[in-house]
Design an enzyme around this catalytic site. Structure first.
Site, short mmCIF file in Angstrom:
data_model
loop_
_atom_site.label_atom_id
_atom_site.label_comp_id
_atom_site.label_asym_id
_atom_site.label_seq_id
_atom_site.Cartn_x
_atom_site.Cartn_y
_atom_site.Cartn_z
N GLU A 1 -1.03 -0.44 -4.27
CA GLU A 1 -2.24 0.14 -3.95
C GLU A 1 -2.08 1.67 -3.69
O GLU A 1 -0.81 2.21 -3.37
CB GLU A 1 -3.03 -0.33 -2.72
CG GLU A 1 -4.03 0.09 -2.20
CD GLU A 1 -4.66 -0.14 -1.02
OE1 GLU A 1 -5.36 0.36 -0.29
OE2 GLU A 1 -4.76 -1.50 -0.69
N ASP B 1 0.86 -1.15 0.06
CA ASP B 1 -0.02 0.03 -0.11
C ASP B 1 0.85 1.36 0.10
O ASP B 1 1.58 1.59 0.81
CB ASP B 1 -0.83 -0.08 1.30
CG ASP B 1 -1.91 1.14 1.37
OD1 ASP B 1 -1.85 2.05 0.25
OD2 ASP B 1 -2.70 1.07 1.94
N ASP C 1 -14.91 1.39 -1.12
CA ASP C 1 -15.24 0.98 0.25
C ASP C 1 -16.70 1.00 0.37
O ASP C 1 -17.15 1.95 0.25
CB ASP C 1 -14.55 1.98 1.14
CG ASP C 1 -14.29 1.54 2.45
OD1 ASP C 1 -15.60 1.46 3.03
OD2 ASP C 1 -13.27 1.58 3.15
N HIS D 1 -0.19 4.27 -0.32
CA HIS D 1 -1.28 5.09 0.55
C HIS D 1 -1.19 6.60 0.19
O HIS D 1 -1.42 7.61 0.98
CB HIS D 1 -0.69 4.98 2.06
CG HIS D 1 -1.67 5.10 3.16
ND1 HIS D 1 -1.97 6.27 4.05
CD2 HIS D 1 -2.77 4.06 3.55
CE1 HIS D 1 -3.13 6.01 4.60
NE2 HIS D 1 -3.63 4.68 4.27
N HIS E 1 -12.33 -2.09 -0.18
CA HIS E 1 -11.36 -1.59 0.80
C HIS E 1 -12.11 -1.85 2.19
O HIS E 1 -13.34 -1.59 2.29
CB HIS E 1 -11.08 -0.21 0.68
CG HIS E 1 -10.37 0.86 1.67
ND1 HIS E 1 -11.02 1.48 2.54
CD2 HIS E 1 -8.80 0.74 1.74
CE1 HIS E 1 -10.12 2.17 3.42
NE2 HIS E 1 -8.88 1.59 2.95
N GLU F 1 -9.99 3.44 -2.95
CA GLU F 1 -10.52 3.51 -1.46
C GLU F 1 -11.03 5.19 -1.43
O GLU F 1 -11.97 5.30 -0.52
CB GLU F 1 -9.46 3.47 -0.61
CG GLU F 1 -8.53 4.24 -0.14
CD GLU F 1 -7.49 3.59 0.51
OE1 GLU F 1 -7.28 4.34 1.74
OE2 GLU F 1 -6.64 2.52 0.13
#
Length: 381
Positions: free
Chosen positions: A209, A183, A257, A185, A284, A235
């Site tokens: 990700e 991830d 999500d 992020h 997510h 996400e």
């Protein structure tokens, strides 16, 4: 089946639950949350409840349309998350009223079990590898971990090589019969992403990700064209419209999500859109049990599903964990990295209402960290 009441509950560690009860006593649960902005979402749930109380709970699509489009100003994470939790609860009610799991209302199950992954962490390469090996020993065959802490726009060669070395060593520790998802992020700039991804290719990650922030989604085509690593994102995308320009960029995995992107109703549509672009679905979900239950209902009915995130033992869950608010935690029993298809009606779980009400007496005020670089400037968390 008119809606009689709508309540929200702030429950630790950082979750928000919504409870909807009908006049004939059917209760549905949802999880509307923007992590760190729970109070704002609860306020919007209260506003939406003004139109919902007294209305027929079974008219899920009509309610979704009015909640998302009935105001002049639309979209955004707070509104879409409030809608998401209410939508989950309405599907829960409808499934319970008809005596069937939600996935049966979405066309029926296409699989018997769902593959899940777990989070691992560690401040050193050795700690990360040890955590991953513990996950492997407990039956998981896939983990996810953060790619790096705070980063500048273009880091030094030493920092870049440290990132690559960390995952090279992790792969050596866990072997090739084990998946590693990484991830980013949104902490990596586009330039840093393009520099690091080629160095990670020998590790063969399951996916990387959110390599860039959602506002730079237009740059994803350049990112995906420059690497063989499957790219995942979504996400922080909240609707079909948000995914419309992202799906053609060459991403491999869409990650809406269920508690942010309009709930079950919208995520099932996003999944269908993704299928048309040969993009897999991996919802997510570093959240609570209701969000996971809603995600699983979609997973079981989605042909292009890949793998499901879940939060048991995640570093956010301090004081309370995924199973704490369930009457029967066995519904989320992870067996060799899979969870079996739930058979109970609605979302397939029974929320421990007494535990929720008790927890809500001491509501959380969770906020994410704010990071800064060495020169004092803001860094993406």
């Amino acid at each position: 089946m008119d809606i009689a009441s709508i309540e929200t509950f702030f429950v630790r560690p950082r979750w928000l639950f919504v409870r909807i009860e009908t006049a004939d006593g059917i209760v549905g649960w949802g999880e509307p949350i923007v992590e760190g902005r729970a109070e704002a979402v609860a306020a919007v749930v209260e506003i939406l409840a003004e139109r919902l109380v007294g209305a027929d709970a079974s008219r899920i699509e009509d309610h979704w349309q009015v909640m998302t489009k009935g105001g002049f100003y639309r979209g955004g994470p707070v509104l879409s998350s409030a809608v998401a939790g209410i939508d989950q609860a309405l599907w829960d009610i409808k499934g319970k009223a008809l005596g069937v799991p939600v996935y049966d209302l979405l066309g029926g199950a296409v699989r018997d079990k769902v593959r899940v992954y777990t989070w691992v962490g560690g401040d050193t390469v050795q700690a990360l590898a040890e955590d991953a090996l513990r996950a492997k020993e407990s039956g998981f065959d896939a983990v996810k971990c953060n790619g790096a802490a705070q980063l500048g726009p273009i880091e030094s060669p030493a920092a870049v090589r440290r990132i690559a070395a960390q995952f090279t060593e992790l792969r050596a520790a866990v072997g090739d019969d084990f998946d590693i998802a990484i991830d980013f992020h949104g902490r990596f700039s586009t330039a840093m992403t393009r520099r690091v991804l080629p160095l990670l290719e020998p590790v063969l990650p399951l996916f990387v990700e959110e390599p860039v922030l959602p506002e730079f989604s237009r740059d994803l085509a350049a990112v995906t064209a420059g690497t063989s690593i499957p790219i995942a994102t979504g996400e922080r995308l909240f609707s079909r419209a948000d995914f419309r320009d992202v799906l053609p960029t060459g991403i491999a995995v869409a990650q809406p999500d269920l508690s942010h992107a309009g709930g079950i109703s919208e995520v099932r549509r996003i999944a269908a859109m993704a299928e048309a672009y040969d993009v897999a679905l991996a919802p997510h979900c570093p959240l609570g049990p209701i969000a996971l239950a809603a995600s699983l209902q979609v997973d079981f009915a989605t042909p292009n599903f890949l793998i499901q995130e879940q939060s048991l033992g995640i570093h956010y869950n301090q004081g309370n964990d995924l199973l704490d608010y369930l009457v029967d935690p066995a519904v989320f029993a992870f067996d060799e990295g899979y969870v079996a298809r739930p058979t109970k009606p609605g979302l397939g779980i029974e929320v421990d209402e007494a535990a929720v009400r008790q927890a809500a007496r001491e509501p959380h005020r969770w906020r994410n960290q704010v990071w800064r670089l060495r020169d004092g400037t803001f860094a993406e968390w």
